[in-house]
Design an enzyme around this catalytic site. Sequence first.
Site, short mmCIF file in Angstrom:
data_model
loop_
_atom_site.label_atom_id
_atom_site.label_comp_id
_atom_site.label_asym_id
_atom_site.label_seq_id
_atom_site.Cartn_x
_atom_site.Cartn_y
_atom_site.Cartn_z
N GLY A 93 3.62 -2.04 3.78
CA GLY A 93 5.08 -0.75 3.86
C GLY A 93 4.75 0.08 3.49
O GLY A 93 5.97 0.94 3.03
N ASP A 94 4.09 0.32 2.78
CA ASP A 94 3.01 1.84 2.77
C ASP A 94 1.62 2.35 2.83
O ASP A 94 1.75 1.47 3.78
CB ASP A 94 4.01 1.74 1.04
CG ASP A 94 4.61 2.65 1.04
OD1 ASP A 94 3.34 4.34 0.53
OD2 ASP A 94 5.92 3.13 0.05
N ASP A 95 2.07 3.44 2.32
CA ASP A 95 0.14 3.80 2.24
C ASP A 95 -0.39 2.69 1.70
O ASP A 95 -0.73 1.73 1.12
CB ASP A 95 -0.26 4.48 1.15
CG ASP A 95 0.06 5.73 1.25
OD1 ASP A 95 0.94 6.48 2.71
OD2 ASP A 95 1.14 6.74 0.55
#
Length: 480
Positions: free
Chosen positions: A288-290
């Site tokens: 859900g992120d980098d």
Amino acid sequence: MMDVNDYPILNKLIAAVKKPSWAFPLLLFTLIVILSLQFTTDESGFPTRPVSETGTEFGFDFGSSGSGTCDGSLPARALKMSIVEFGGVGDGVTSNTAAFTAAMRRMKGFEGRGGAQLNVPRGRWVTGSFNLTSNFTLFLEQGAVILGSEDPNEWPIIEPLPSYGRGRERLGPRHISLIHGNGLTNVVITGQNGTIDGRGKMWWDLWWNRTLEHTRGHLVEIMNSRNVLISNLTFSNSPFWTIHPVYCSNVVIKDMTILAPLNAPNTDGIDPDSCTNVCIEDCYIESGDDLVAVKSGWDQYGISMARPSSNIVIRRVSGTTPTCSGVGIGSEMSGGISNVRVENLHVRNSAAGVRIKTDKGRGGYIVNITITNVTLEGVKVPLRFSRGADDHPDDRWDRNALPKISGIFISNVVSFGSRKAPMLLGIEGAPFENICMRNVSLLGLPPTVRWNCEHISGSVNGVFPSPCPLLKRTTSLTCT
């Protein structure tokens, strides 16, 4: 010889030949671009930046740029024991926190006597946080699953990182990681594709419900250490960032699968932070992120500590993230970031391909970044330089601390189905300089879409569609 069956995108384009007359020229152009990437090794046209010298204790060889690889061979250990010998029970219910703590106490006694290895056999081993020791290997056998405790009290509170000045999410201290280490030498976390599952939903719910009291813990955090190897495992459902080496040197992270629900907040895959001599390769990440984010401290705290991230190779990484980027640099970069090479990156269905993130108040620098051989599929913004997040640790940040961004070399990029053109937004009073792009093809953009550029300068060669006027065209094979 390249087999087109290995490239589903090519198969789709071949089918398009039967469609309107414009399809065949598009196919031909795309095929030429992809073939040029396939036969490109280290011909980016930019100076090669070796990662560093070989680490001695493990014989870590960070490999040459291009098609190299980093040595992930495992050191021999004098003592090998199973968690079962310390009373561990792998039934998925019983707490093994005491067993892991006792095991680590025993293993510590072998730091200077040939080292030790703790084997975790097939089973489901619930545990709270525990600390590793030096000259140590944590080895998960096939079918072994370490499960993070769902009792927040088993993730104790520790001091914030000095380069952040506070917890990243909440003021004050923070929760420790599930597997933690500080001041270590020669530490390995590996196995036969076993799994470490942080069972992060409890923590994500606290974040979503705005009832989080302290910053969430990482799945694995190694601090102030050297010669670190993490390999051949699956990490899943981290409460926060998944793998966080910070203030470390000689770090190899390879052959990893990292998974989290695509809506799980801030579940970065791998975040080298104020680290030198780092190799990240052959990893698949959904989060859900980098997927990978290079960091070096936050505003005045990072400036004061001045611990840069440098000599970092990221290669053969693939995955997806709907909200963030395949590789992010920043936004916490106040200690400086230099000599980063990203190559053979494959990102799909993501918000951004490669992103450089900074802001007023960050200070520091991002220099000598090479990004080459990148394939993007369904990535919303293929290339993005962003500013103005208005994200600061407290009200004591220096509004005059402007970052320096210079020497961003991007080559051999092909993007399919992007919805927006690159967004390259520097900072007024601190323009991003010496941006160089070569052989960048963004296919499928609507014809009315234009690049969005401000406060940048540089040159381009072989970029399609035409970039913004701030990037000057050059006929040179290299840009300087």
